[in-house]
Structure formats: structure tokens, C-alpha cells
Design an enzyme around this catalytic site. Structure first.
Site, PDB file in Angstrom:
ATOM      1  N   HIS A  70       0.805  -1.229   0.000  1.00 21.92           N
ATOM      2  CA  HIS A  70       0.000   0.000   0.000  1.00 21.92           C
ATOM      3  C   HIS A  70       0.833   1.272   0.000  1.00 21.92           C
ATOM      4  O   HIS A  70       0.269   2.357   0.194  1.00 21.92           O
ATOM      5  CB  HIS A  70      -0.928   0.042   1.209  1.00 21.92           C
ATOM      6  N   LYS A  75      -8.516  13.718   4.575  1.00 20.06           N
ATOM      7  CA  LYS A  75      -7.626  12.546   4.546  1.00 20.06           C
ATOM      8  C   LYS A  75      -6.618  12.731   5.667  1.00 20.06           C
ATOM      9  O   LYS A  75      -6.544  13.806   6.262  1.00 20.06           O
ATOM     10  CB  LYS A  75      -6.907  12.452   3.202  1.00 20.06           C
ATOM     11  N   ARG A  76      -5.825  11.690   5.968  1.00 20.05           N
ATOM     12  CA  ARG A  76      -4.785  11.864   6.973  1.00 20.05           C
ATOM     13  C   ARG A  76      -3.860  13.007   6.603  1.00 20.05           C
ATOM     14  O   ARG A  76      -3.645  13.288   5.424  1.00 20.05           O
ATOM     15  CB  ARG A  76      -3.971  10.575   7.101  1.00 20.05           C
ATOM     16  N   LYS A 114       0.692  14.391   0.929  1.00 22.81           N
ATOM     17  CA  LYS A 114      -0.682  14.653   0.486  1.00 22.81           C
ATOM     18  C   LYS A 114      -0.914  16.143   0.221  1.00 22.81           C
ATOM     19  O   LYS A 114      -1.919  16.532  -0.357  1.00 22.81           O
ATOM     20  CB  LYS A 114      -1.681  14.124   1.516  1.00 22.81           C
ATOM     21  N   THR A 141      -8.615   6.361  -1.835  1.00 22.41           N
ATOM     22  CA  THR A 141      -9.957   5.800  -1.950  1.00 22.41           C
ATOM     23  C   THR A 141     -10.985   6.899  -1.670  1.00 22.41           C
ATOM     24  O   THR A 141     -12.114   6.823  -2.151  1.00 22.41           O
ATOM     25  CB  THR A 141     -10.163   4.631  -0.963  1.00 22.41           C
ATOM     26  N   LYS A 190     -14.740   8.027  -3.411  1.00 19.49           N
ATOM     27  CA  LYS A 190     -15.973   8.329  -2.669  1.00 19.49           C
ATOM     28  C   LYS A 190     -16.533   9.687  -3.098  1.00 19.49           C
ATOM     29  O   LYS A 190     -17.744   9.845  -3.306  1.00 19.49           O
ATOM     30  CB  LYS A 190     -15.708   8.304  -1.166  1.00 19.49           C
TER      31      LYS A 190
HETATM   32  C1  26Q Z   1       3.262   0.098  10.423  1.00 19.87           C
HETATM   33  C2  26Q Z   1       4.121  -0.315  11.438  1.00 19.87           C
HETATM   34  C3  26Q Z   1       4.095   0.301  12.684  1.00 19.87           C
HETATM   35  C4  26Q Z   1       3.162   1.314  12.915  1.00 19.87           C
HETATM   36  C5  26Q Z   1       2.300   1.717  11.913  1.00 19.87           C
HETATM   37  C6  26Q Z   1       2.358   1.106  10.649  1.00 19.87           C
HETATM   38  C7  26Q Z   1       1.432   1.549   9.569  1.00 19.87           C
HETATM   39  C8  26Q Z   1       0.083   1.713   9.837  1.00 19.87           C
HETATM   40  C9  26Q Z   1      -0.781   2.115   8.844  1.00 19.87           C
HETATM   41  C10 26Q Z   1       1.890   1.775   8.284  1.00 19.87           C
HETATM   42  C11 26Q Z   1       1.004   2.171   7.277  1.00 19.87           C
HETATM   43  C12 26Q Z   1      -0.352   2.337   7.556  1.00 19.87           C
HETATM   44  C13 26Q Z   1      -1.347   2.754   6.582  1.00 19.87           C
HETATM   45  C14 26Q Z   1      -1.148   2.930   5.304  1.00 19.87           C
HETATM   46  C15 26Q Z   1      -2.232   3.362   4.402  1.00 19.87           C
HETATM   47  O1  26Q Z   1      -3.331   3.663   4.826  1.00 19.87           O
HETATM   48  N1  26Q Z   1      -1.959   3.415   3.106  1.00 19.87           N
HETATM   49  C16 26Q Z   1      -2.998   3.826   2.154  1.00 19.87           C
HETATM   50  O2  26Q Z   1      -3.654   2.652   1.699  1.00 19.87           O
HETATM   51  C17 26Q Z   1      -4.772   2.980   0.894  1.00 19.87           C
HETATM   52  C18 26Q Z   1      -5.496   1.699   0.558  1.00 19.87           C
HETATM   53  O3  26Q Z   1      -4.776   0.969  -0.370  1.00 19.87           O
HETATM   54  C19 26Q Z   1      -4.331   3.732  -0.343  1.00 19.87           C
HETATM   55  O4  26Q Z   1      -5.483   4.130  -1.056  1.00 19.87           O
HETATM   56  C20 26Q Z   1      -3.513   4.964   0.037  1.00 19.87           C
HETATM   57  O5  26Q Z   1      -2.997   5.571  -1.126  1.00 19.87           O
HETATM   58  C21 26Q Z   1      -2.386   4.557   0.976  1.00 19.87           C
HETATM   59  O6  26Q Z   1      -1.691   5.707   1.436  1.00 19.87           O
END
Ligand code: 26Q
Length: 809
Positions: A354, A542-543, A548, A650, A654
Site C-alpha cells: 500500500h 484525509k490523513r 498529500k 480511496t 468516494k
Molecule cells: C506500520 C508499522 C508500525 C506502525 C504503523 C504502521 C502503519 C500503519 C498504517 C503503516 C502504514 C499504515 C497505513 C497505510 C495506508 O493507509 N496506506 C494507504 O492505503 C490505501 C489503501 O490501499 C491507499 O489508497 C492509500 O494511497 C495509501 O496511502
């Protein structure tokens, strides 16, 4: 199935009496919410029995979706919608003297995720039930979901999110399915009677207790489950410690065990190598795979056919330890040899990536793993050595290439490389993103095994994100198409364009206006702030992340503000800018940007020169349930990441599905949105991913843009100086002009893209003045958004990766 409102109301009155010992006249809204949840849960439980029997009989391959995050949001309205009882539920509640919408609003979001990745998992679960794919989601039952955000004096403050009180109504605890997970201790490997034997001793045990949530499909009784593991300490062990005098240690162990399920890590796209996070990951994969194996053995008596009956999807690298954990079970507990164990394991697991941000690729210090998971370490080491020898042969000793692809290297374990080595299928989440994986991030692996690499462009649950949250638009689509078939066949949304008339376009405009007014009314009730519903609603939700580029949006607003200050008659399309964003609590720059937006908002909103023209709103605590109110009201959708950085997005889908037009870069799924609607129905701007890459290689100097543009100077000077509250943002300016801690200046190319963004914004503003044109464009966007339904994405996973059949029409 099918329930009348009378039947539902009787079920509710009974449930209220029997479970809560209350009569309707004494019931609070909270009592009634729980009652409704339990009544729907009962219906789903009965459906589940049927589903289980069907699966048992058919012996088909099961999907197991492993994810550290499931951002489920609320369930009451959604479940009623999918079960086909929403109107009846509303009527029953009315008859009993309750307002359904009040109860819906009472439900806390199940916020067990950060953002896109977690919400994607939730949308896919729904779609898997709807498409009758036998599937289970697995995660952790975090006691605290993603923090609640408050804005105090313009700054983000985090509060704990206790969601389980009411949110727990959907969960059924299954103590009989408890699994034991072992941490620490010592490992001895030896041979006995010609067989290898592994002895693990001195470990600490944590109990994993499942709490299951049913997932209803739409127009089917097919019901899957989300299994959330709660962590408990096995208390009897503690008691013996008490008597042997290890009193404090016993209490510590208990706290350590139960800390595992306390809280969701709030960093997205930025992993930190924290011990507790590693414990969470292993706890959850170990419990999950043990539980799958246990059921499989009970049914088939052997694991020989395990890979034929199970497909495990690894949602980003977070559940990667399922690979060595399955190996451990096959080797140590079942006595398979390495090659057989490896065959079964690798034919079971697939991996979705991702992100391509280098800092987001997960790596763990090997010492942490050695201490916490000694047996898993040995297996990882063996996988790594075998793989490395293979790479050395194939790369003819080119140690740079070997090093880049190695699993264990420089004292770290690289989870993505392990996934690439072990998985049958590796996919990105948009066409562009998958190309970047193939051509860049995993290029060496792609050249070795090109067939493993696939693309599955993301999709969203259009039943929730269109029909449920935008009922008027749903009604219009059904009227125009002449049926509600699109809810199971999203590609039929195309008919909406073919059959639309001038009246449809007009009606679409009226619906958007009504949705804006509804949002403004809600917002006024919450905050007392009145939004200008005659202005364009321009939304970035978004975050918060530098890539971004919320800051680019803010810079453009500052530009407009400065033009208005210079010339109060400056012609501009009136706008309400709406931001929703949480920053990871430790992400300093992201927090500065939130503060900046709030300072800017306060100044703009108080300045008479902006009256009826410019309003800036920072929406506190952006979350699934707020997105559901916001999307139907949005007119312009900001999808402005630096090209090549947003894997898919995503939210973009929406907004599109709800009739917002997109201003965006050619990044992630925006590229495919553009293929659908063509450039003339979007506002594209900025460097392409290839151009960004070329500029990184040739050297990008943001200062040149600054020194050559009075506009940029003026904007950055204002950011440095700040606004009416007197807070300056010199750190932001410094990062744009000089870089942070030795890094590249303006690494996300805001200055390079600013002029192009400004021009696209101006075009969007001019286009908006012709409402008929705008609404026509919106209609095209809605009608061509069907391809971004989760059903299409899930069907692709089913066909190309999991090899399981899907529901026929
Ligand atoms: C990993 C290890 C330790 C702590 C936190 C994490 C961690 C947690 C969440 C690393 C990444 C995430 C989230 C990533 C994320 O949301 N990516 C998004 O995924 C979406 C679904 O595929 C995409 O549409 C977005 O582009 C992408 O940024």
C-alpha cells in the site's frame, strides 16, 4: 427473510425486557440502540449458521484477510440496510417513540484503523459477504481505537477513543476458540530418532480470545465474520508466582499481556520499531493461523491440502510474521520437512503493498526479534539464507543487488522483501502504483518472477458510500436507470449517463444543494458556525501527511486571501474550504500544518473582506461517520498528492461517486479516474510521476521558484510571519526552502506545482459559474465511477489471486 416493522418492534420490545429488564417507556436511547444492535445481531447469527453449513458442505477455499486495521465505522444503519430492513427498523422505532437517526448518531465509530488501508479492509469484508465468498477478517480488538482529535487554540490534542461500551454490542466473545501465544524464552534444536525436534521453554503465554463481529452481505443471507483477538493473561500462572514471592513480576506480566490489545498505533505510512507493536503483530498472526490450522485439522485430519483450502491475504507487511509462524507449525508441531512446509506456506499467502514511501517500508531490528520470538528468528534466518544464496547465484555475486533484495541485512529484518520472496501474488493498489512496484521498488524481484506481480485497483463499498449516505442520489439513479440493480452490478451505473436528460442534470444540482444545506445545518448545530451554502464546497479530507500536500491547498488559500486584501473587488468564485485531517501524534511537521490551517481559518473568517467569498473550516475529528456526512455535500475534491506518492487513494473515489469534481495530480487511482471521465471532466495539474523522478535525479531547487515569483514570496513570507493569532511558521518555510535535517528542500514539490495548481483552481472556479455545465460533469463522474466499486476489486482478487468463485447474478 424479510421482517415487517411489526415483527421487528415485537423483537425489540422482547429483547429490551429480557436482556435489559426494561419496558419501552423507561428505555433510554442507549438502551434502545443496544436493543436494535442485538436484534440485528440475532438475525445475522441465524444467517451465519446457514452460511457455515453451506461452506462446510461445499468444501470451497476460504479467504483469510489479515490486517492490523479494520476501520469499520458504524454498523447499525449499515446492517439494517444490507439486511433489507432499514425502512422497517425506522418505522418500528418511530412507533415505539424513538427517532432512528438519533440512535444512529449515538453509535461510536469502530475506529480500528488509521485511514485508507483500514477502511479498504472494511469495504472488502462487506463486498466478500455480498459476493458470497467464504471469508474471515482478522485483527486485534483494540480497547482504544484511533485517538479522538480536538482542536484547542488551533492545535491538535489527542483524546482516548473508548469505543467498546456501545460499540461492543456487535461483538460475540468466543472463549472456546481461545488460542495461546508464546513470547520470549529459549529454544533448543536437536535430533531425536532421525527427526528434528525443537524445544521451546521459559516462554511467557498470552491468551488470545476472539470477539467476533458478523458482516452482513447485501440482498443475501450470506454472512462472514471479522474476528478480533483480545489479549488476556493466563491468570493461574500468575497465582503460582504470587506464592513463590514473585509478586511484582506477576502483576507486571499480566499488565504486559493485556497491553497488547490496548491501543491502535496511530502512525500511518510511518512505522516505528516499537517492541509493543511487534508483540501486537505476532500475537495476532499466531492466534489467527493456529485457529485456521486447528479447524482445518478437525475437518481434514491433515495439513497436506492446507494451501488448497485457504488463501491468506496479507494487508501490507504488518501481518508478515504469519509466514514464519505457519512454517513453525508445519515444521515443529506437524513434523513436515522444510521443503514441504515451504511449499504449503508459499502456496497459501499473498501480499498487497500500500505504499512506496521509503520511510514506510517496515523493518525490524533483528535483536528485537531474537529476544521476543527466538524460534521465529531461526526460521526467518533460514528463509533468508536460502533466499540469499539463490539471489547470489542469479545476480552473479552483484552484492549491491543482493543487498537490496535480502531479507535480513545490516541487522534488520525487511518485511517487504520477505513477502516478495514467499508470496504467490504481490499486488499494488492502482495501475500507476503497481507499475512503480514493478519498475522501481521491487524491480529485481519482478524481473526474476514477473508472473507474481499483479495490479488490483482499489474500490469502495458503493452501497455504503453512495446508497446509504446519499439516499436522494440513490433514488435519482434508480429512477433514471429504472431499477436498483446497480447496487449489485455497479457497472450498470453507466446507464445513468445514457438515460440522463436535462431534468436529471437539474435534479442532480438540487440534490447537491440539499446535501450542502443538510451538512451546514448539522455543522451549525455542532459548532454554531454558519457555512455559506451558496459558495462552492471545496474539500480535502484525509490523513495529514506532507506528501498529500494539505500545505499546497493552504498556500493557495493564502494567495486568494492576499489578492482580496490587495483588491476587495478581486473576482473569485465564492468558496468554503473544508479540511478534515488527523496527524500522527509524533509527526511534528504535520501538527504545524494543522495549526497553520487553523490560524489561517481564524483570520480569514474574521476578516470582512472575505465575507460571502472565502471561508476556511477545519473539521475536528475527521472519521468514517463524518466522512459519511461530508462526501454527499462536497463539490470539489482535492486529490493533490505529489505524483508517484499516493498508492491509490480511496477518498478520491468516494467523492467522485457522490458527484464532486476532482482537482488533482496524475497520482494513484486519479490516473484511472481520468481514463474514465477524460481530462475535460477533471481539473488536472502538476508534474507527472516520471517528471518528479527526473527532477529528483537532475536536482530540484525550490529556491529558484521562490526567488522568481513575487506571489510565492508573498505567500511564504506570510506563513513565516503568521496570522492574527501571532504564531509564526518559520519551520514550514524552512522545510520548503532549505529542507529538514539535511534532507532535500521541498521534497514534495509544492513550489514546482504551485502555479499549475493555481491555474487549475482558477479554471474550476470559472467552470462552477456555469452550474449546468458543472452538474453535467458531475453526472459523468458519478455514472463512470462504477469501476471503483469494491465488488469489482474483490472479484479481481477472487479470480486472479485467491482462485475462488463469486456469486452469480
Ligand atoms: C506500520 C508499522 C508500525 C506502525 C504503523 C504502521 C502503519 C500503519 C498504517 C503503516 C502504514 C499504515 C497505513 C497505510 C495506508 O493507509 N496506506 C494507504 O492505503 C490505501 C489503501 O490501499 C491507499 O489508497 C492509500 O494511497 C495509501 O496511502
Amino acid at each position: 427473510m424479510g421482517y415487517t416493522s411489526k415483527q421487528l418492534s415485537k423483537l425489540m420490545v422482547d429483547k429490551l425486557r429480557r436482556t435489559f429488564g426494561r419496558d419501552v417507556s423507561e428505555a433510554t436511547d442507549a438502551d434502545m440502540f443496544q436493543t436494535c444492535a442485538l436484534v440485528l445481531r440475532d438475525i445475522m447469527s441465524a444467517n451465519r449458521v446457514e452460511t457455515r453449513e453451506k461452506n462446510q458442505k461445499n468444501n470451497v477455499r476460504q479467504v483469510h484477510y489479515l490486517s492490523l486495521e479494520f476501520l469499520m465505522g458504524r454498523s447499525l444503519e449499515k446492517n439494517a440496510f444490507n439486511l433489507g430492513v432499514l425502512p422497517q427498523l425506522k418505522a418500528a422505532l418511530k412507533e415505539l417513540g424513538f427517532e432512528a437517526s438519533d440512535l444512529f448518531e449515538l453509535e461510536p465509530d469502530a475506529g480500528l484503523g488509521n485511514g485508507g488501508l483500514g477502511r479498504l479492509a472494511a469495504c472488502y469484508l462487506e463486498s466478500m459477504s455480498t459476493q458470497e465468498i467464504p471469508a474471515t477478517g482478522y485483527s486485534i480488538c483494540y480497547e482504544l481505537g484511533l485517538f479522538k482529535q480536538k482542536i484547542v487554540d488551533g492545535e491538535q490534542v489527542e483524546l482516548p477513543d473508548h469505543w467498546l461500551n456501545l460499540g461492543g454490542s456487535w461483538l460475540v466473545t468466543r472463549p472456546e476458540d481461545t488460542e495461546e501465544v508464546h513470547f520470549g524464552g529459549q529454544v533448543e534444536v536437536g535430533f531425536e530418532n532421525g527427526r528434528h525436534v525443537v524445544r521451546h521453554s521459559g516462554y511467557t503465554t498470552v491468551l488470545a480470545v476472539p470477539r467476533d463481529m458478523k458482516i452482513a452481505g447485501y440482498k443475501t443471507t450470506f454472512t462472514n465474520r471479522l474476528r478480533l483477538w483480545d489479549a488476556k493473561s493466563p491468570t493461574p500462572v500468575d497465582l503460582s508466582r504470587f506464592s513463590s514471592g514473585e509478586y511484582v513480576k506477576a502483576v507486571e506480566d499480566k499488565a504486559m499481556a493485556e497491553a497488547i490489545a490496548k491501543v491502535l498505533y496511530p502512525e500511518d505510512n510511518h512505522p516505528e520499531g516499537k517492541m509493543l507493536r511487534l508483540r501486537q503483530q505476532y500475537f495476532f498472526v499466531s492466534a489467527t493461523i493456529q485457529s485456521i490450522v486447528r479447524k482445518h485439522k478437525a475437518k481434514y485430519g491433515t495439513l497436506r491440502n492446507f494451501h488448497e483450502k485457504h488463501a491468506i491475504q496479507i494487508n501490507d507487511t504488518h501481518p508478515t510474521l504469519v509466514i514464519p509462524e505457519l512454517m513453525r507449525i508445519l515444521l515443529d508441531e506437524e513434523g513436515y520437512n522444510w521443503d514441504d512446509a515451504w511449499y504449503i506456506t508459499t502456496h497459501t499467502v499473498s501480499y498487497t503493498n500500500h505504499t512506496v514511501l521509503a520511510e514506510a517500508l517496515e523493518r525490524w531490528p533483528q535483536d528485537l526479534i531474537i529476544n521476543l520470538l527466538p524460534r521465529i528468528w531461526l526460521i526467518l534466518d533460514e528463509i533468508s539464507q536460502k533466499y540469499q544464496r539463490q539471489l547470489e547465484r542469479e545476480f552473479h555475486g552483484d552484492m549491491d543487488r543482493v543487498g537490496r533484495n535480502a531479507i535480513i541485512w545490516g541487522g534488520q529484518v525487511r518485511m517487504a522483501n520477505l513477502c516478495v520472496c514467499a508470496c504467490q501474488a504481490i499486488n499494488g493498489v492502482s495501475a500507476l502504483h503497481s507499475d512503480i512496484l514493478k519498475n522501481d521498488v521491487f524491480n529485481d524481484a519482478y524481473r526474476r518472477t514477473p508472473k507474481k506481480f499483479l495490479n488490483v485497483t482499489n474500490g469502495i463499498d458503493h452501497r455504503r458510500w453512495l446508497a446509504q449516505i446519499n439516499p436522494q442520489l440513490d433514488e435519482l439513479i434508480r429512477d433514471v436507470i429504472g431499477s436498483d440493480d446497480y447496487l449489485l452490478h455497479p457497472e450498470q451505473m453507466k446507464q445513468f449517463e445514457k438515460k440522463a436528460t436535462a431534468a436529471t442534470v437539474k435534479r442532480l444540482g438540487e440534490i447537491k444543494k440539499a446535501n450542502k444545506v443538510a451538512f451546514a445545518n448539522w455543522y451549525a448545530k455542532e459548532t454554531g458556525i454558519v457555512l455559506n451554502t451558496d459558495a462552492m464546497f471545496d474539500v480535502q479530507a484525509k490523513r495529514l501527511h506532507e506528501y498529500k500536500r494539505q500545505l499546497l491547498n493552504a498556500m493557495h488559500i493564502i494567495y486568494l486571501y492576499q489578492r482580496l486584501k490587495d483588491d476587495p473587488n478581486f473576482e473569485m468564485t465564492p468558496r468554503v474550504y473544508l479540511f478534515g485531517a488527523k496527524a500522527a501524534p509524533g509527526y511534528v511537521m504535520a501538527k504545524h500544518i494543522i495549526h497553520l490551517i487553523n490560524s489561517l481559518a481564524a483570520t480569514v473568517n474574521a476578516d470582512p473582506v472575505c465575507k460571502d467569498k472565502l471561508q476556511v473550516i477545519f473539521l475536528e475529528n475527521y472519521r468514517v461517520s463524518l466522512a459519511e456526512k461530508l462526501m454527499p455535500a462536497a463539490e470539489l475534491s482535492e486529490q493533490i498528492s505529489t505524483a508517484g506518492k499516493e498508492a491509490s487513494g480511496t477518498g478520491n473515489m468516494k467523492f467522485m461517486m457522490n458527484g464532486a469534481l476532482t482537482i488533482g495530480t496524475l497520482d494513484g487511482a486519479n490516473v484511472e479516474m481520468c481514463q474514465q471521465v477524460k481530462e475535460e471532466n477533471m481539473f488536472l495539474f502538476g508534474l507527472t510521476a516520471d517528471q518528479v523522478d527526473a527532477r529528483v535525479r537532475s536536482g530540484y531547487h525550490s529556491y529558484e521558484y521562490y526567488s522568481q515569483s513575487e506571489t510565492l514570496k508573498h505567500i511564504l513570507d506570510q506563513i513565516a510571519k503568521g496570522f492574527d493569532d501571532g504564531v509564526g511558521y518559520i519551520d514550514i518555510v524552512n522545510s520548503l526552502l532549505f529542507g529538514q535535517n539535511g534532507g532535500m528542500a521541498d521534497q514534495y514539490f509544492l513550489l514546482a506545482d504551485f502555479e499549475s495548481y493555481r491555474a487549475a483552481q482558477a479554471l474550476a472556479g470559472r467552470t462552477y459559474l456555469d452550474q449546468k455545465k458543472w452538474n453535467q460533469m458531475a453526472l459523468i463522474n458519478i455514472a463512470r465511477s462504477g469501476i471503483f466499486a469494491a465488488d469489482r476489486a474483490v472479484a479481481e482478487y477472487a479470480k486472479n489471486i485467491w482462485k475462488v468463485p463469486v456469486r452469480k447474478a
